[in-house]
Design a protein around this motif. Structure first.
Motif, PDB file in Angstrom:
ATOM      1  N   VAL A  93       1.008  -1.348   0.157  1.00  0.00           N
ATOM      2  CA  VAL A  93       0.130  -0.034  -0.049  1.00  0.00           C
ATOM      3  C   VAL A  93       0.815   1.469   0.277  1.00  0.00           C
ATOM      4  CG1 VAL A  93      -2.364   1.268   1.450  1.00  0.00           C
ATOM      5  CG2 VAL A  93      -1.618  -1.505   0.756  1.00  0.00           C
ATOM      6  N   SER A  94       0.707   2.215  -1.121  1.00  0.00           N
ATOM      7  CA  SER A  94       1.308   3.148  -0.707  1.00  0.00           C
ATOM      8  C   SER A  94       1.010   4.475  -0.885  1.00  0.00           C
ATOM      9  CB  SER A  94       1.658   3.605  -2.935  1.00  0.00           C
ATOM     10  OG  SER A  94       0.576   4.455  -3.108  1.00  0.00           O
ATOM     11  N   LEU A  95       1.471   5.523  -0.293  1.00  0.00           N
ATOM     12  CA  LEU A  95       1.595   6.415   0.449  1.00  0.00           C
ATOM     13  C   LEU A  95       0.110   7.043  -0.087  1.00  0.00           C
ATOM     14  CD1 LEU A  95       4.182   8.620   2.557  1.00  0.00           C
ATOM     15  CD2 LEU A  95       2.708   7.351   3.317  1.00  0.00           C
ATOM     16  N   ALA A  96       0.011   7.639  -1.617  1.00  0.00           N
ATOM     17  CA  ALA A  96      -0.583   7.850  -2.247  1.00  0.00           C
ATOM     18  C   ALA A  96      -2.210   6.794  -1.927  1.00  0.00           C
ATOM     19  CB  ALA A  96      -0.877   7.739  -3.344  1.00  0.00           C
ATOM     20  N   ASP A  97      -1.933   5.218  -1.667  1.00  0.00           N
ATOM     21  CA  ASP A  97      -3.255   4.532  -1.749  1.00  0.00           C
ATOM     22  C   ASP A  97      -3.622   4.855  -0.203  1.00  0.00           C
ATOM     23  OD1 ASP A  97      -2.523   3.728  -3.795  1.00  0.00           O
ATOM     24  OD2 ASP A  97      -2.024   1.627  -3.093  1.00  0.00           O
ATOM     25  N   HIS A  98      -2.943   4.980   0.993  1.00  0.00           N
ATOM     26  CA  HIS A  98      -3.050   5.489   2.170  1.00  0.00           C
ATOM     27  C   HIS A  98      -4.095   6.898   1.985  1.00  0.00           C
ATOM     28  CE1 HIS A  98      -1.667   2.285   4.987  1.00  0.00           C
ATOM     29  NE2 HIS A  98      -0.463   2.518   4.244  1.00  0.00           N
ATOM     30  N   ALA A  99      -3.747   8.099   1.561  1.00  0.00           N
ATOM     31  CA  ALA A  99      -4.439   9.016   0.914  1.00  0.00           C
ATOM     32  C   ALA A  99      -5.869   8.973   0.879  1.00  0.00           C
ATOM     33  CB  ALA A  99      -3.235  10.122   0.772  1.00  0.00           C
ATOM     34  N   ILE A 100      -5.582   8.203   0.086  1.00  0.00           N
ATOM     35  CA  ILE A 100      -7.502   7.791  -0.493  1.00  0.00           C
ATOM     36  C   ILE A 100      -7.909   7.344   0.464  1.00  0.00           C
ATOM     37  CG2 ILE A 100      -8.460   6.173  -2.031  1.00  0.00           C
ATOM     38  CD1 ILE A 100      -6.177   7.356  -3.930  1.00  0.00           C
ATOM     39  N   GLY A 101      -7.093   6.498   0.994  1.00  0.00           N
ATOM     40  CA  GLY A 101      -8.145   5.033   1.846  1.00  0.00           C
ATOM     41  C   GLY A 101      -8.928   6.398   3.236  1.00  0.00           C
ATOM     42  N   LEU A 102      -7.895   6.908   3.639  1.00  0.00           N
ATOM     43  CA  LEU A 102      -7.644   8.189   4.613  1.00  0.00           C
ATOM     44  C   LEU A 102      -9.071   8.867   4.324  1.00  0.00           C
ATOM     45  CD1 LEU A 102      -3.940   9.275   5.814  1.00  0.00           C
ATOM     46  CD2 LEU A 102      -6.004   7.947   7.022  1.00  0.00           C
ATOM     47  N   HIS A 103      -9.265   9.545   3.412  1.00  0.00           N
ATOM     48  CA  HIS A 103     -10.497  10.186   2.735  1.00  0.00           C
ATOM     49  C   HIS A 103     -11.825   9.815   2.611  1.00  0.00           C
ATOM     50  CE1 HIS A 103      -8.208  14.364   1.267  1.00  0.00           C
ATOM     51  NE2 HIS A 103      -7.517  13.260   0.661  1.00  0.00           N
ATOM     52  N   VAL A 104     -11.378   8.170   2.444  1.00  0.00           N
ATOM     53  CA  VAL A 104     -12.778   7.855   2.415  1.00  0.00           C
ATOM     54  C   VAL A 104     -12.887   7.179   3.719  1.00  0.00           C
ATOM     55  CG1 VAL A 104     -13.563   5.473   1.321  1.00  0.00           C
ATOM     56  CG2 VAL A 104     -11.620   6.851  -0.346  1.00  0.00           C
ATOM     57  N   ALA A 105     -12.201   6.871   4.873  1.00  0.00           N
ATOM     58  CA  ALA A 105     -12.977   6.476   6.120  1.00  0.00           C
ATOM     59  C   ALA A 105     -13.629   7.747   6.197  1.00  0.00           C
ATOM     60  CB  ALA A 105     -11.229   6.361   6.600  1.00  0.00           C
ATOM     61  N   SER A 106     -12.998   9.537   6.257  1.00  0.00           N
ATOM     62  CA  SER A 106     -13.829  10.187   6.777  1.00  0.00           C
ATOM     63  C   SER A 106     -15.536  10.699   6.000  1.00  0.00           C
ATOM     64  CB  SER A 106     -12.886  11.239   6.879  1.00  0.00           C
ATOM     65  OG  SER A 106     -12.719  11.928   4.676  1.00  0.00           O
ATOM     66  N   LEU A 107     -15.533   9.132   5.064  1.00  0.00           N
ATOM     67  CA  LEU A 107     -16.690   9.558   4.279  1.00  0.00           C
ATOM     68  C   LEU A 107     -17.673   8.714   4.926  1.00  0.00           C
ATOM     69  CD1 LEU A 107     -15.411   9.831   0.791  1.00  0.00           C
ATOM     70  CD2 LEU A 107     -16.619  12.150   2.318  1.00  0.00           C
ATOM     71  N   ILE A 108     -17.385   7.261   5.465  1.00  0.00           N
ATOM     72  CA  ILE A 108     -17.963   6.471   6.065  1.00  0.00           C
ATOM     73  C   ILE A 108     -18.990   6.794   7.104  1.00  0.00           C
ATOM     74  CG2 ILE A 108     -18.305   3.539   6.559  1.00  0.00           C
ATOM     75  CD1 ILE A 108     -17.242   4.556   3.726  1.00  0.00           C
ATOM     76  N   PRO A 109     -19.987   6.616   7.723  1.00  0.00           N
ATOM     77  CA  PRO A 109     -21.335   7.855   8.627  1.00  0.00           C
ATOM     78  C   PRO A 109     -20.820   5.913   9.918  1.00  0.00           C
ATOM     79  CG  PRO A 109     -22.535   6.723   7.071  1.00  0.00           C
ATOM     80  CD  PRO A 109     -20.968   6.949   6.012  1.00  0.00           C
ATOM     81  N   ASP A 110     -20.880   6.152  11.168  1.00  0.00           N
ATOM     82  CA  ASP A 110     -20.962   4.957  11.553  1.00  0.00           C
ATOM     83  C   ASP A 110     -22.171   4.507  11.391  1.00  0.00           C
ATOM     84  OD1 ASP A 110     -20.603   3.417  13.630  1.00  0.00           O
ATOM     85  OD2 ASP A 110     -21.386   4.730  15.836  1.00  0.00           O
ATOM     86  N   GLY A 111     -22.404   3.319  11.958  1.00  0.00           N
ATOM     87  CA  GLY A 111     -23.673   2.474  11.602  1.00  0.00           C
ATOM     88  C   GLY A 111     -24.427   2.095   9.976  1.00  0.00           C
ATOM     89  N   GLY A 112     -23.544   2.526   9.345  1.00  0.00           N
ATOM     90  CA  GLY A 112     -24.085   2.724   7.976  1.00  0.00           C
ATOM     91  C   GLY A 112     -23.449   1.285   7.176  1.00  0.00           C
ATOM     92  N   THR A 113     -23.225   0.799   6.065  1.00  0.00           N
ATOM     93  CA  THR A 113     -23.148  -0.344   5.630  1.00  0.00           C
ATOM     94  C   THR A 113     -22.074  -0.422   4.535  1.00  0.00           C
ATOM     95  OG1 THR A 113     -24.780  -0.569   5.730  1.00  0.00           O
ATOM     96  CG2 THR A 113     -24.122  -1.647   3.745  1.00  0.00           C
ATOM     97  N   LEU A 114     -20.963  -1.217   4.113  1.00  0.00           N
ATOM     98  CA  LEU A 114     -19.844  -1.075   3.775  1.00  0.00           C
ATOM     99  C   LEU A 114     -19.682  -1.710   2.412  1.00  0.00           C
ATOM    100  CD1 LEU A 114     -16.881   0.617   3.434  1.00  0.00           C
ATOM    101  CD2 LEU A 114     -15.877  -1.057   5.147  1.00  0.00           C
ATOM    102  N   GLN A 115     -19.335  -1.537   1.359  1.00  0.00           N
ATOM    103  CA  GLN A 115     -18.805  -2.248   0.383  1.00  0.00           C
ATOM    104  C   GLN A 115     -17.664  -1.898   0.387  1.00  0.00           C
ATOM    105  OE1 GLN A 115     -19.239  -1.538  -3.592  1.00  0.00           O
ATOM    106  NE2 GLN A 115     -17.393  -2.862  -3.443  1.00  0.00           N
ATOM    107  N   ILE A 116     -15.770  -3.097   0.158  1.00  0.00           N
ATOM    108  CA  ILE A 116     -15.011  -2.612  -0.559  1.00  0.00           C
ATOM    109  C   ILE A 116     -14.823  -3.509  -1.772  1.00  0.00           C
ATOM    110  CG2 ILE A 116     -12.802  -2.243   0.034  1.00  0.00           C
ATOM    111  CD1 ILE A 116     -13.114  -1.882   2.836  1.00  0.00           C
ATOM    112  N   GLY A 117     -13.911  -2.670  -2.864  1.00  0.00           N
ATOM    113  CA  GLY A 117     -13.533  -4.050  -3.738  1.00  0.00           C
ATOM    114  C   GLY A 117     -11.867  -3.828  -3.471  1.00  0.00           C
ATOM    115  N   ILE A 118     -11.233  -5.428  -4.106  1.00  0.00           N
ATOM    116  CA  ILE A 118     -10.040  -6.028  -4.030  1.00  0.00           C
ATOM    117  C   ILE A 118      -8.920  -4.782  -4.449  1.00  0.00           C
ATOM    118  CG2 ILE A 118      -9.886  -6.564  -6.998  1.00  0.00           C
ATOM    119  CD1 ILE A 118      -8.398  -8.953  -5.629  1.00  0.00           C
ATOM    120  N   GLY A 119      -8.164  -5.079  -3.843  1.00  0.00           N
ATOM    121  CA  GLY A 119      -6.746  -4.434  -4.333  1.00  0.00           C
ATOM    122  C   GLY A 119      -5.753  -3.633  -2.847  1.00  0.00           C
TER     123      GLY A 119
END
Length: 581
Positions: A203-229
């Motif tokens: 996982v590159s730093l660019a990937d981690h930055a993407i992951g961090l941005h996404v994590a701030s969009l996931i509401p508690d109590g919600g539903t999650l789907q993630i793709g491969i990679g």
């Protein structure tokens, strides 16, 4: 013959039928499948030196699929045809035969096409119960369960043939079938083989930055789907960080000037509804992120494929733990039809996270093919989840895209003005995330969308993209990109994340690795070599580098500790230079 996507192919049975058809041209064999798994093939000599031992370690004993081998050699006879609706990424770009035999389909439509071919054999790798009275479809109930239902309803007439594999985790519940479902079952201890287990990607730093941005969009109590990679692993790591080390997560949000407001630890937790049971879902369960149960289930998945660790973790769970991971038909997770009211209630605040190759300034997404018509992979379920995001009242589709890519030593933007092929059309634009931020596109005008997309593009390409938009009249002629969005560079990203990487919050392998410590230490250097131009390589050759203890271990691993000949001495100097960069 219909075969499951990915892991669930009964390799010995398939190979026997292919060899029979190769020996007898009067036999017509059509194979309908997806994601034919093949052991990676290193291209350069340096890559072979690094990956050769890894591949031997991970794939020794795995029986290659004969039809794939013969297709690559150009020797598969014309009486055998292989149709795939999803391809291993990039593997068949150079094969006119497979490009012509590709079937473009949403994952949920593949069942219909299999039935329309009047398939007469369905093959599956299955996990046996000790009694051999019950068997689990394990990794691939995705389409097979619905095919069996169609046969019971008189809508299909086929032989169901199975091959047992004792390494397959026994997923019970709806993924189980009785022995009486099979017309032929190959259950032979002499023919057991190791499951296909690709190593987890770094996982590159660019990937981690993407992951961090996404994590701030996931509401508690919600539903999650993630793709491969690797981006999926980055999202998983960011969610764990948010939940377990929230102070560190909050600091990273500030460093990235993140847009999302969902930043607190999870109290209610998430529920997973994902076409693919990606490996990090297990880590999210163990971390207490995935803990919202729907009828006793934490995750519903349609198929799985992963490292050896994933398979062993699933096998080693108690039956009660495995029961909270329910393997179901892909139509269940990818669609709302069938028990729609229950699905809508369960999938509250859903966030469907998938990855694309490129995105246009107008919000269209390119995930599966090139503008010359060639297919890189396939649509899979991406369109299903985007459509579902619009069908559910409070759901969002999140498409992740790396802002740039490297081709032949040249950096290119993955945010483009337009492209001659799209996977997700612009009228379904929603949220796009790069390492530089979040573009919220839903319901906005074309001009507003272009401004959003420019704000997450790499700054080296922003001026050219803006000029193109102004030239076509799609954005105001006096529009200027805000100054705070003018610093989207790898250097700024490194400055924002370097301390967190050093502190261990953004590891190269967040959830474990199949590589040795020495192999992991070589990866940054080998990545530099892979992206280097000829000029860069020439400079490295002249420069060389110091022989530190770490460098010596790396050279030993690459069989370059005692180079023989001019070529090996050159390799040695280049690797030393890359290690010291």
């Amino acid at each position: 013959m219909a075969l499951p996507l990915g892991l669930g192919k009964p390799n010995h049975i398939v190979n026997a039928l292919v060899h029979r058809a190769m020996d007898d041209p009067s036999i017509s064999l059509q194979i309908f499948t997806a994601l034919t798994l093949e052991v990676p093939r290193p291209s350069s000599d340096i890559e072979k030196r690094f990956m050769g031992p890894v591949l031997d370690r991970l794939f020794e004993g795995y029986p290659a699929l004969t039809y794939a081998t013969e297709l690559h050699k150009g020797t598969l006879p014309p009486n055998i045809q292989v149709n795939e609706f999803f391809m291993q990424a990039g593997r068949w770009l150079g094969s006119p035969r497979q490009q012509q035999n590709y079937i473009s389909a949403n994952y949920t439509h593949a069942l219909r096409y299999v039935l329309e071919t009047k398939v007469n054999v369905v093959g599956q790798l299955v996990a046996p119960s000790p009694s051999r009275q019950q068997f689990s479809l394990s990794c691939n109930p995705d389409i097979t369960l619905d095919l069996l239902d169609a046969r019971r309803a008189g809508k299909a007439d086929f032989m169901f043939v199975g091959e047992t594999n004792e390494e397959l985790p026994y997923m019970a519940g709806g993924a189980e079938v009785g022995a009486d479902e099979f017309q032929l079952l190959l259950d032979n201890k002499e023919l057991q083989f190791p499951l296909f287990a690709p190593p987890r990607e770094p996982v590159s730093l660019a990937d981690h930055a993407i992951g961090l941005h996404v994590a701030s969009l996931i509401p508690d109590g919600g539903t999650l789907q993630i793709g491969i990679g690797s981006i999926g692993d980055a999202v998983g790591q960011a969610l764990v960080l948010r939940h377990k080390e929230n102070d560190a997560f909050q600091k990273l949000m500030a460093a990235l000037d993140a847009r999302g407001n969902d930043r607190r630890p999870f109290r209610e937790g998430l529920y997973g509804a994902s076409e693919m049971l990606v490996e990090c879902f297990i880590d999210l369960i163990e971390a207490g992120v995935l803990k919202r149960e729907v009828e006793g289930v934490l995750v519903h998945g349609g198929f799985f494929l992963g490292s050896r660790t994933l398979y062993s973790r699933l096998r080693n769970m108690t039956p009660e733990e495995r029961a909270r991971i329910s393997m179901v038909p892909v139509a269940f997770v990818n669609d709302l039809h069938g028990e729609e009211e229950k699905k809508r209630a369960a999938r509250k605040d859903a966030r469907f996270v998938n990855t694309a190759m490129m995105a246009t300034l107008l919000g269209a997404v390119v995930s599966d093919g090139l503008e010359d018509g060639r297919v890189v992979s396939g649509v899979g379920g991406q369109y299903n989840f985007v459509a579902q995001a619009f069908a559910l009242e409070d759901a969002r589709s999140i498409i992740t895209v790396r802002a740039t890519r490297n081709k032949d030593g040249k950096t290119m933007s993955n945010i483009v003005f337009s492209y001659g092929h799209t996977t997700i059309p612009r009228h379904l634009r929603d949220i796009v995330v790069t390492e530089y931020g979040v573009a919220d596109l839903r319901g906005k005008t074309d001009g507003e969308v272009i401004a959003e997309m420019l704000s997450i593009a790499d700054s080296r390409f922003q001026d050219e993209l803006l000029e193109q938009a102004k030239k076509t009249g799609k954005i105001a002629s006096n529009y200027e990109i805000p100054e705070k969005r003018r610093h989207n560079t790898p250097e700024r990203l490194l400055g924002a994340l370097a301390d967190a990487r050093e502190a261990g919050h953004l590891p190269l392998f967040p959830f474990g690795s199949d590589f040795t410590e020495v192999e992991v230490s070589l990866m940054p250097a080998l990545s530099r070599l892979r992206h280097a131009t000829r000029s860069d390589l020439a400079k490295m050759l002249l420069r060389g580098g110091p022989e530190t203890d770490e460098a010596r271990r790396g050279l030993e691993r690459m069989a370059l500790a005692k180079p023989e000949g001019l070529k090996e001495r050159a390799y040695r100097r280049i690797i030393l230079a890359a290690l010291s960069s």
